[in-house]
Design an enzyme around this catalytic site. Structure first.
Site, short mmCIF file in Angstrom:
data_model
loop_
_atom_site.label_atom_id
_atom_site.label_comp_id
_atom_site.label_asym_id
_atom_site.label_seq_id
_atom_site.Cartn_x
_atom_site.Cartn_y
_atom_site.Cartn_z
N ALA A 15 81.81 35.27 16.31
CA ALA A 15 80.89 34.22 15.87
C ALA A 15 79.99 33.71 16.99
CB ALA A 15 81.68 33.04 15.29
N ARG A 17 77.66 35.25 18.79
CA ARG A 17 76.28 35.75 18.91
C ARG A 17 75.92 36.53 17.66
NH1 ARG A 17 76.48 39.72 22.85
NH2 ARG A 17 78.71 39.50 23.25
N VAL A 65 90.14 39.62 20.26
CA VAL A 65 90.74 40.04 18.99
C VAL A 65 91.32 41.46 19.04
CG1 VAL A 65 89.43 38.47 17.50
CG2 VAL A 65 88.50 40.74 18.01
N ASN A 91 84.17 40.25 11.94
CA ASN A 91 82.83 40.73 12.34
C ASN A 91 82.77 41.19 13.80
OD1 ASN A 91 79.66 40.49 12.44
ND2 ASN A 91 80.43 39.09 14.01
N TYR A 156 82.97 54.71 17.36
CA TYR A 156 82.49 53.59 16.53
C TYR A 156 82.51 53.97 15.04
CZ TYR A 156 79.11 49.87 15.21
OH TYR A 156 78.46 48.80 14.64
N ALA A 157 82.04 55.18 14.72
CA ALA A 157 82.01 55.61 13.31
C ALA A 157 83.43 55.72 12.76
CB ALA A 157 81.28 56.94 13.18
N ALA A 158 84.36 56.20 13.59
CA ALA A 158 85.76 56.31 13.14
C ALA A 158 86.33 54.92 12.87
CB ALA A 158 86.60 57.03 14.20
N ALA A 159 86.04 53.97 13.75
CA ALA A 159 86.54 52.60 13.55
C ALA A 159 85.93 52.00 12.29
CB ALA A 159 86.19 51.73 14.77
N LYS A 160 84.63 52.20 12.09
CA LYS A 160 83.96 51.58 10.95
C LYS A 160 84.36 52.24 9.63
CE LYS A 160 81.65 48.38 13.18
NZ LYS A 160 82.09 46.97 13.06
N ILE A 189 70.25 46.11 12.66
CA ILE A 189 69.99 44.67 12.66
C ILE A 189 69.65 44.24 14.08
CG2 ILE A 189 70.94 42.38 12.09
CD1 ILE A 189 70.85 44.29 9.65
P1 NAP Z 1 76.73 41.27 19.17
O1 NAP Z 1 75.44 40.55 19.10
O2 NAP Z 1 76.97 42.20 20.31
O3 NAP Z 1 77.92 40.19 19.08
C1 NAP Z 1 79.25 40.64 19.06
C2 NAP Z 1 80.20 39.47 18.91
O4 NAP Z 1 81.53 40.01 18.89
C3 NAP Z 1 80.13 38.50 20.09
O5 NAP Z 1 80.25 37.18 19.63
C4 NAP Z 1 81.35 38.87 20.93
O6 NAP Z 1 81.96 37.81 21.63
C5 NAP Z 1 82.30 39.33 19.84
N1 NAP Z 1 83.33 40.21 20.42
C6 NAP Z 1 83.18 41.43 21.00
N2 NAP Z 1 84.35 41.89 21.43
C7 NAP Z 1 85.27 40.94 21.14
C8 NAP Z 1 86.66 40.82 21.35
N3 NAP Z 1 87.37 41.79 21.94
N4 NAP Z 1 87.27 39.70 20.93
C9 NAP Z 1 86.59 38.71 20.33
N5 NAP Z 1 85.28 38.77 20.09
C10 NAP Z 1 84.63 39.87 20.50
O7 NAP Z 1 76.97 42.17 17.86
P2 NAP Z 1 76.23 42.14 16.43
O8 NAP Z 1 75.07 43.07 16.49
O9 NAP Z 1 76.06 40.74 15.97
O10 NAP Z 1 77.34 42.88 15.56
C11 NAP Z 1 78.28 42.17 14.76
C12 NAP Z 1 79.05 43.16 13.92
O11 NAP Z 1 78.14 43.89 13.10
C13 NAP Z 1 79.82 44.21 14.72
O12 NAP Z 1 81.04 44.51 14.11
C14 NAP Z 1 78.91 45.41 14.68
O13 NAP Z 1 79.61 46.61 14.86
C15 NAP Z 1 78.33 45.28 13.29
N6 NAP Z 1 77.07 45.98 13.11
C16 NAP Z 1 75.95 45.61 13.82
C17 NAP Z 1 74.77 46.31 13.62
C18 NAP Z 1 73.50 45.97 14.34
O14 NAP Z 1 72.52 46.70 14.15
N7 NAP Z 1 73.44 44.93 15.12
C19 NAP Z 1 74.74 47.37 12.71
C20 NAP Z 1 75.89 47.71 12.02
C21 NAP Z 1 77.05 46.99 12.22
P3 NAP Z 1 81.24 36.98 22.83
O15 NAP Z 1 80.01 36.36 22.23
O16 NAP Z 1 82.26 35.96 23.20
O17 NAP Z 1 80.93 37.98 23.89
#
Ligand code: NAP
Length: 248
Positions: A15, A17, A65, A91, A156-160, A189
């Site tokens: 949450a 970012r 997490v 998320n 990443y694809a395997a996890a998702k 995004i």
């Molecule tokens: P982001 O801007 O990089 O933000 C990721 C968030 O996850 C941050 O708040 C970070 O914490 C938190 N995080 C990462 N590792 C963590 C851990 N070990 N424990 C707790 N929190 C952790 O990513 P986003 O683009 O918003 O992506 C959010 C989700 O959407 C992800 O699951 C991503 O795979 C998925 N997604 C994103 C896109 C895209 O195009 N952006 C596309 C498909 C799927 P901190 O803020 O404390 O560092």
């Protein structure tokens, strides 16, 4: 849309970012108490402060997490204070892209534990109380990469893709307790995660998207809000793609 969840509690991981921050703000606007989880207090703390400063209710949890024991400890505190969480949004996610031949054990394991095992840890520790309520919502954030695959992202694809199978099984297991479990699978995004990509890659990606543009964080947050609402009572085990038509 009329969202009827006053007094409810939602946990949003990642949450601090990007997409997770927007999901947290969206639920806060609707009157929920938001438990903002992220790795660093500087980011989840700032989001919780912003919600509280604007008249909402939030608490920050700086937790990794990917670590089972840390998640267990957080959930114990949460159950003690809030009794149960009504909505879980898993998320939090990272990428560690590399071609398979060069991928290290660490890149593989970090991505699997942060993106996939984290969903298991969070749900396992909160689901008993949710079952007691006989109502709940679980929303897991996957990715178009988990549906279509992506070169350089086998981890990443395997996890998702794993999240999708996990969620379908959860949906079957929890349906008798009136708990739904669904996946939201974003396409491209604009967040910190995609900001690191070279402009030429971004342009090429846009050209590949039928709607010819990237998505924004609210495109994902609005779908999460819908899936959590009473309007989505009869939707479970589904993967909702929010990707501009990138993968159909
Ligand atoms: P982001 O801007 O990089 O933000 C990721 C968030 O996850 C941050 O708040 C970070 O914490 C938190 N995080 C990462 N590792 C963590 C851990 N070990 N424990 C707790 N929190 C952790 O990513 P986003 O683009 O918003 O992506 C959010 C989700 O959407 C992800 O699951 C991503 O795979 C998925 N997604 C994103 C896109 C895209 O195009 N952006 C596309 C498909 C799927 P901190 O803020 O404390 O560092």
């Amino acid at each position: 849309m009329e969202l009827n969840y006053t007094g409810k509690v939602v946990l949003v991981s990642g949450a601090g970012r990007g997409i997770g921050r927007e999901i947290a703000l969206e639920f806060a606007k609707a009157g929920l108490t938001v438990l903002c989880v992220s790795k660093n207090l500087s980011s989840c703390g700032a989001v919780a402060d912003e919600i509280n400063a604007n008249g909402g209710k939030a608490e920050a949890f700086a937790v990794d997490v990917s670590k089972s024991a840390e998640v267990k400890e957080m959930c114990t505190q949460i159950i003690k204070k809030y009794e149960a969480v009504d909505i879980i949004v898993n998320n939090a996610g990272i990428t560690r892209d590399n071609l398979l031949m060069r991928m290290t054990d660490e890149e593989w394991e970090d991505v699997i534990s942060t993106n996939l095992s984290s969903c298991f840890y969070v749900v396992r520790n909160l689901v008993r109380a949710m079952m007691g309520n006989r109502r709940g919502r679980i929303i897991n954030i996957a990715s178009v990469s988990g549906q279509a695959g992506n070169a350089g992202q086998t981890n990443y694809a395997a996890a998702k893709a794993g999240i999708i199978g996990f969620t379908k099984s959860l949906a079957r297991e929890l349906a008798p307790r009136n708990i739904t479990a669904n996946v939201v699978a974003p396409g491209f995004i604009e967040t910190d995660m995609t900001a690191v990509l070279p402009p030429a890659i971004v342009e090429a990606a846009k050209n590949n998207i039928p709607l010819k543009r990237t998505g924004c964080v609210s495109d994902i947050a609005k779908v999460c809000a819908f899936l959590a609402s009473d309007e989505a009572n009869y939707i479970t085990g589904q993967t909702i793609a929010v990707n501009g038509g990138l993968y159909m």
